[in-house]
Design a protein around this motif. Structure first.
Motif: not given
Length: 230
Positions: A158-160, A112, A143
């Motif tokens: 997020g769920d990364d 990110y 991202r």
């Protein structure tokens, strides 16, 4: 009427922290947009009616030279480092050296960052990826967001499994749900001076000067440190 400002995202947390002090001193609030410094600069150059700006020292000097900002009003707010971060609860990779950072970037499942064309940290991060020879590998999982704080907020939401973010430390500290891993390592780092100035045609010059005085006052040094300014 509120004071109209444009600012780099780096100063968002500090302005928010000192907004009540400004309201008490000036009797008004702050109507501000915070984002990539290149976008904010372009809005000033486009003739948007404003009272004050908080941008990098280099951009403030350009705007003053062009007659957009009163050069006598410009004051340095502080220095901001570019840092790495991850989501709360996610593993903490080693980013203490250029080699470790490269390995962390390659191992991350999402990276990110702010706008790599118009934001201070984003432009620098793109250079770091090139220096590390990692741009091609990182590209599919990069991202990008309009500014560092929106990038960090997206990482927090997020769920990364192994997210990694890079932006200015002030934006990391001002975003719930993420935690800093440290400044970019030696050979990759960037420290940027941010400054504030009054627009040459400011409608509320006195209030703008009051805001700048509050942001830079010695008695607010602790607030600056807490927000990530050195």
């Amino acid at each position: 009427m509120d004071l109209k400002i444009l600012s780099g995202g780096a100063a968002n947390g500090l302005v928010t922290a000192l907004a009540d002090a400004f309201r008490g001193a000036a009797g008004m609030g702050i109507a501000g947009d915070f984002g990539a410094v290149g976008v904010m600069r372009d809005r000033v150059l486009g003739g948007e009616r404003l009272d004050a700006v908080i941008l990098t020292r280099a951009i403030l000097e350009q705007l003053a030279a062009g007659g957009h900002v009163d050069p006598a009003s410009v004051r340095d707010v502080g220095r901001v480092s570019t840092a790495t971060a991850t989501r709360d609860g996610a593993p903490e990779p080693d980013v203490s050296s250029a080699e470790a950072l490269r390995a962390a970037l390659l191992a991350a499942d999402a990276v990110y960052a702010p706008d790599t064309v118009r934001s201070t940290a984003g432009v620098h991060f793109a250079h770091v990826l090139d220096r590390l020879g990692a741009r091609e590998a990182v590209a599919p999982k990069l991202r990008e967001f309009p500014n560092g704080q929106t990038a960090m907020a997206a990482m927090a939401a997020g769920d990364d499994a192994r997210p990694l973010g890079c932006t200015q430390i002030t934006e990391i500290l001002n975003t719930p749900g993420v935690r800093p891993l440290g400044d970019l390592p030696a050979g990759c780092g960037l420290v940027t001076t941010y400054s504030a100035g009054v627009l040459a045609d400011a409608a509320q010059r006195e209030a703008a000067e009051t805001l700048i005085a509050i942001l830079t006052a010695p008695e607010n040094a602790a607030a600056r440190r807490k927000a990530g300014f050195a």
